[in-house]
Design a protein around this motif. Sequence first.
Motif, PDB file in Angstrom:
ATOM      1  N   THR A  83     -72.891  10.408  68.266  1.00 22.78           N
ATOM      2  CA  THR A  83     -73.965  11.325  68.670  1.00 22.78           C
ATOM      3  C   THR A  83     -75.011  10.656  69.566  1.00 22.78           C
ATOM      4  O   THR A  83     -75.449  11.234  70.561  1.00 22.78           O
ATOM      5  N   TYR A 105     -65.468  14.550  71.576  1.00 20.38           N
ATOM      6  CA  TYR A 105     -65.024  13.175  71.841  1.00 20.38           C
ATOM      7  C   TYR A 105     -64.100  12.759  70.733  1.00 20.38           C
ATOM      8  O   TYR A 105     -64.131  13.327  69.624  1.00 20.38           O
ATOM      9  N   ARG A 111     -68.229   0.046  61.938  1.00 24.97           N
ATOM     10  CA  ARG A 111     -69.297  -0.158  60.937  1.00 24.97           C
ATOM     11  C   ARG A 111     -68.870  -1.264  59.993  1.00 24.97           C
ATOM     12  O   ARG A 111     -67.751  -1.247  59.477  1.00 24.97           O
ATOM     13  N   GLY A 118     -59.575   4.795  52.796  1.00 27.75           N
ATOM     14  CA  GLY A 118     -60.296   5.783  53.612  1.00 27.75           C
ATOM     15  C   GLY A 118     -61.582   5.256  54.232  1.00 27.75           C
ATOM     16  O   GLY A 118     -62.325   6.003  54.852  1.00 27.75           O
ATOM     17  N   PHE A 123     -62.874   2.563  62.627  1.00 25.25           N
ATOM     18  CA  PHE A 123     -62.269   3.832  62.231  1.00 25.25           C
ATOM     19  C   PHE A 123     -62.401   4.775  63.419  1.00 25.25           C
ATOM     20  O   PHE A 123     -63.022   4.433  64.429  1.00 25.25           O
ATOM     21  N   GLN A 125     -63.189   8.711  64.967  1.00 25.39           N
ATOM     22  CA  GLN A 125     -63.783  10.037  64.737  1.00 25.39           C
ATOM     23  C   GLN A 125     -63.357  10.995  65.839  1.00 25.39           C
ATOM     24  O   GLN A 125     -63.157  10.593  66.987  1.00 25.39           O
ATOM     25  N   CYS A 128     -67.844  16.906  67.813  1.00 27.21           N
ATOM     26  CA  CYS A 128     -68.346  17.863  68.801  1.00 27.21           C
ATOM     27  C   CYS A 128     -69.870  17.864  68.764  1.00 27.21           C
ATOM     28  O   CYS A 128     -70.460  17.673  67.689  1.00 27.21           O
ATOM     29  N   ARG A 257     -77.289  13.145  53.895  1.00 27.50           N
ATOM     30  CA  ARG A 257     -76.746  12.451  55.070  1.00 27.50           C
ATOM     31  C   ARG A 257     -77.444  11.113  55.331  1.00 27.50           C
ATOM     32  O   ARG A 257     -78.620  10.956  55.085  1.00 27.50           O
ATOM     33  N   TYR A 262     -81.187  14.142  61.433  1.00 25.84           N
ATOM     34  CA  TYR A 262     -80.928  15.539  61.079  1.00 25.84           C
ATOM     35  C   TYR A 262     -82.176  16.356  60.795  1.00 25.84           C
ATOM     36  O   TYR A 262     -83.162  15.865  60.255  1.00 25.84           O
ATOM     37  N   VAL A 280     -64.465  14.345  54.766  1.00 24.72           N
ATOM     38  CA  VAL A 280     -63.548  14.298  55.909  1.00 24.72           C
ATOM     39  C   VAL A 280     -64.246  14.719  57.198  1.00 24.72           C
ATOM     40  O   VAL A 280     -63.825  14.347  58.286  1.00 24.72           O
ATOM     41  N   GLY A 283     -71.799  16.651  59.485  1.00 25.93           N
ATOM     42  CA  GLY A 283     -72.654  16.825  60.650  1.00 25.93           C
ATOM     43  C   GLY A 283     -73.911  17.589  60.313  1.00 25.93           C
ATOM     44  O   GLY A 283     -74.298  17.692  59.143  1.00 25.93           O
ATOM     45  N   GLY A 284     -74.527  18.124  61.344  1.00 28.42           N
ATOM     46  CA  GLY A 284     -75.738  18.884  61.132  1.00 28.42           C
ATOM     47  C   GLY A 284     -76.531  19.043  62.414  1.00 28.42           C
ATOM     48  O   GLY A 284     -76.103  18.611  63.485  1.00 28.42           O
ATOM     49  N   TYR A 286     -79.771  18.455  64.896  1.00 26.09           N
ATOM     50  CA  TYR A 286     -80.729  17.388  65.219  1.00 26.09           C
ATOM     51  C   TYR A 286     -81.630  17.904  66.331  1.00 26.09           C
ATOM     52  O   TYR A 286     -81.621  17.414  67.445  1.00 26.09           O
ATOM     53  N   GLY A 306     -63.451  12.166  60.206  1.00 23.99           N
ATOM     54  CA  GLY A 306     -62.825  10.846  60.122  1.00 23.99           C
ATOM     55  C   GLY A 306     -61.315  10.988  60.246  1.00 23.99           C
ATOM     56  O   GLY A 306     -60.668  11.586  59.400  1.00 23.99           O
TER      57      GLY A 306
END
Length: 417
Positions: A83, A105, A111, A118, A123, A125, A128, A257, A262, A280, A283-284, A286, A306
Amino acid sequence: MTITTVRGVRDILPEESPTWQLLEESARQIFAAYGYREIRTPLFEKTELFARAVGATSDIVEKEMYTFNDRGGDSLSLRPEGTASVVRSFIENNLQRALPWAVYYMGPMFRYERPQKGRFRQFHQMGCELFGAEGPLADAEMMAMIVRLLRRLQIDDALTLEINSLGCASCRGPYRERLFAFLQERQAQLCGNCIQRLQRNPLRILDCKGEGCRGVARQAPAMQESLCPPCADHFCGLQELLNGMELPYMVNPLLVRGLDYYTRTAFEVTTTALGAQNAVAAGGRYDGLVAEMGGQAVPAIGFAMGMERLALLLEGKGLRNGSRSGCYLLAVGAEAGRQALFLAEQWRSAGVAVQMDWLGGSLKAQLRRADRALAAQVLILGEQELAEQSVLFKDLRDGGQRLIHWGQVVESLRALS
Ligand code: HAM
């Protein structure tokens, strides 16, 4: 001594690629159908970007970033999420004139977390971001899009959509104070980490997984009761729309979160099928971030899913092994091998896909390899076929076989696709 991958980082082997391709292709189709276009941002950015966007006191920035100085002495970080870069790009490229702006994307994020099922240090992502839409219609549509993708992948059965509202700049402050006062009185029941967080980020204590902290969190004052009227309307509106679309959801007042940007709507899609790493998609909204990062005030909402977790769910469904596909050309003997190379090139030029067996050897060994590679058809060129300018065409799906002339191969393969 052999060299291995870095802890928490893994290869995606060819056997797994069909699953990843299925994820990517399904997402591309669905995101495009909702009007999102792809953006590709750099894998590393100035450290300051993440510190400002994700939050200097967030776990991600405090403990989890891969940060280094480049040779010029600038502090850079591998992106821990997407983001911040999308917001930077939106402002830097002056896209505020082009609202609404909707992008997706997919790619690796980094991280430094404790690896487990998991959870990885590198990792992937798929996410949107939508800029410019203020009302709850955008929130509801985004959630419907996520659910549609999960349904398309047939992994929607053990999933729950959880939503919450985190309020805005005007109602979060007073709530934070109420919460702080409540938690301060119960410090003795909190874990060491949360005692440290109390001053800086008390909201994060609400989603601590520690037993004591969870007991306290369950009794804590809920954000929903502190929402200002516009935030409360937004949250109510969202729920009405979700009800109207018959999209099942659960309000989780403890969903806060781990990223600081957010406002208002926060959501997660969780599963019972993956153990501790149960989110899985997440979002939210911002709505304040673009302005905070130096742009104009533009409302925005987004999410990321993820991909390792989605791949695990698909694997659990046995969808990982694709069915048989593709045609293999097997040649026995040196002269047949030479001719096979020329024929395969001719047929490829005519637009059909043919894979050669690269290792040669006995017909039995080649057939075994074609079978293991899940080929759908094999074409066999032995001495006799060579003399007759034909191939033995074998369908590995139904076991049928027949001799066909070289000139009929393209037509026969086309008829099957
Ligand atoms: P996030 O909750 O940090 O949000 O990550 C989103 C998703 O990425 C998680 O729900 C999870 O599926 C996956 N994920 C996160 N960390 C790992 C890890 N270490 N290993 C495997 N999977 C992981 C964000 O990143 C926000 N940028 C989402 C967003 C976009 N909000 C607004 N727009």
